[in-house]
Scaffold this motif. Sequence first.
Motif, PDB file in Angstrom:
ATOM      1  N   ARG A 285       0.803  -1.221   0.000  1.00  0.00           N
ATOM      2  CA  ARG A 285       0.000   0.000   0.000  1.00  0.00           C
ATOM      3  C   ARG A 285       0.835   1.270   0.000  1.00  0.00           C
ATOM      4  O   ARG A 285       0.397   2.300  -0.522  1.00  0.00           O
TER       5      ARG A 285
ATOM      6  N   ASN B 226      -1.016   6.507  -8.445  1.00  0.00           N
ATOM      7  CA  ASN B 226      -1.406   5.150  -8.788  1.00  0.00           C
ATOM      8  C   ASN B 226      -0.310   4.551  -9.671  1.00  0.00           C
ATOM      9  O   ASN B 226      -0.144   4.965 -10.817  1.00  0.00           O
TER      10      ASN B 226
ATOM     11  N   ASP C 197     -10.204   2.203  -7.787  1.00  0.00           N
ATOM     12  CA  ASP C 197     -11.099   1.685  -6.749  1.00  0.00           C
ATOM     13  C   ASP C 197     -10.829   0.210  -6.490  1.00  0.00           C
ATOM     14  O   ASP C 197     -10.824  -0.244  -5.336  1.00  0.00           O
TER      15      ASP C 197
ATOM     16  N   ILE D  43      -7.579  -0.194  -4.443  1.00  0.00           N
ATOM     17  CA  ILE D  43      -7.761   0.183  -3.037  1.00  0.00           C
ATOM     18  C   ILE D  43      -8.402  -0.964  -2.261  1.00  0.00           C
ATOM     19  O   ILE D  43      -7.959  -1.332  -1.164  1.00  0.00           O
ATOM     20  N   ARG D  44      -9.443  -1.553  -2.831  1.00  0.00           N
ATOM     21  CA  ARG D  44     -10.108  -2.663  -2.143  1.00  0.00           C
ATOM     22  C   ARG D  44      -9.170  -3.856  -1.980  1.00  0.00           C
ATOM     23  O   ARG D  44      -9.191  -4.539  -0.951  1.00  0.00           O
TER      24      ARG D  44
ATOM     25  N   ARG E  54      -6.613  -3.109   0.813  1.00  0.00           N
ATOM     26  CA  ARG E  54      -7.226  -3.191   2.140  1.00  0.00           C
ATOM     27  C   ARG E  54      -7.447  -4.641   2.570  1.00  0.00           C
ATOM     28  O   ARG E  54      -7.544  -4.935   3.760  1.00  0.00           O
TER      29      ARG E  54
ATOM     30  N   LYS F 122      -8.380   7.463  -1.261  1.00  0.00           N
ATOM     31  CA  LYS F 122      -7.346   6.426  -1.241  1.00  0.00           C
ATOM     32  C   LYS F 122      -6.423   6.611  -0.042  1.00  0.00           C
ATOM     33  O   LYS F 122      -6.143   5.655   0.696  1.00  0.00           O
TER      34      LYS F 122
ATOM     35  N   GLN G 258      -8.360   5.735   3.205  1.00  0.00           N
ATOM     36  CA  GLN G 258      -8.654   4.317   3.388  1.00  0.00           C
ATOM     37  C   GLN G 258      -7.395   3.477   3.576  1.00  0.00           C
ATOM     38  O   GLN G 258      -7.436   2.436   4.239  1.00  0.00           O
ATOM     39  N   LEU G 259      -6.283   3.916   2.990  1.00  0.00           N
ATOM     40  CA  LEU G 259      -5.033   3.177   3.151  1.00  0.00           C
ATOM     41  C   LEU G 259      -4.246   3.634   4.375  1.00  0.00           C
ATOM     42  O   LEU G 259      -3.144   3.141   4.622  1.00  0.00           O
TER      43      LEU G 259
END
Length: 266
Positions: free
Chosen positions: A146, A153, A184, A187-188, A191, A233, A236-237
């Motif tokens: 991450r 990106n 997206d 990112i998922r 995670r 991003k 969430q990261l």
Amino acid sequence: MDQIKISAIMTVKNGSRYLESSLSSVFSQTYPPQEVVVVNDGSDDDTWEVLKKLRRTAPIPVQLVNTQGIGRSRALNLAVSHARHRWLANIDADDKWLPEKLEQQAVAASLFPDAELVVTATQIVYGEGEGELDAKGAFSVTPMGRDRFYVHNPINHSSVLFTRRFLDQVGGYDEALVRQVDIDLWIRALRKGYIFYRVDMPLTIKRLHDGQSYEVGNRLGYTFNSFKISLKKLWQLKAPFYYFPIPFVRFVYNNIPRSIRHRLLR
């Protein structure tokens, strides 16, 4: 490596200008895919005719799927549903692969049995190919977690080779999104603890040209959406706080006209 069977997938809308160049780069792979699946999503130019012509002379099977403007995410998920093999390799209709691209990724996937997603480094060209280089150097693979995503990106969507299992576990492409659906997805995946593996040679070519929606559409809307995604991003990261000003700087830069940006990169 013989066990790695690949379906190449592509979605296209009004992309006939570079379609032959893009698909020819798929057909000329030293380790070719077993098939190509192309979803033509409501093109009103000659894309469909070009696709049928290319299918007639293709050295590997080509599935053509015609839809009426269902959107990028749904078109990608549809292409995946038509693909028959475990490994999937996406290519955008205006990008290209160098001939060794899939072969090098298949080697990397064999070396790292836990790999579910293998990408390559990318080179950028303008228009008809200005700036394109042959990839040279020793074979090497870099694991990416991450922290490699905090600044930008690092994955070009046309460089990805991933398993169907990976896509199922992260939930596929989000059909509620209309732009930047790949970020997206990454990112998922991050995670969930996925590690991405990058072949360090620039075997994927990203083409920048005046016909892209980024250049001819609502630039401000596009870049503002990118700005929001970048902040999301980082949040969430759980990136360190000092990375958060970067999306603001990038938003300003990306609203500079392309001709000036091009000169700044020289």
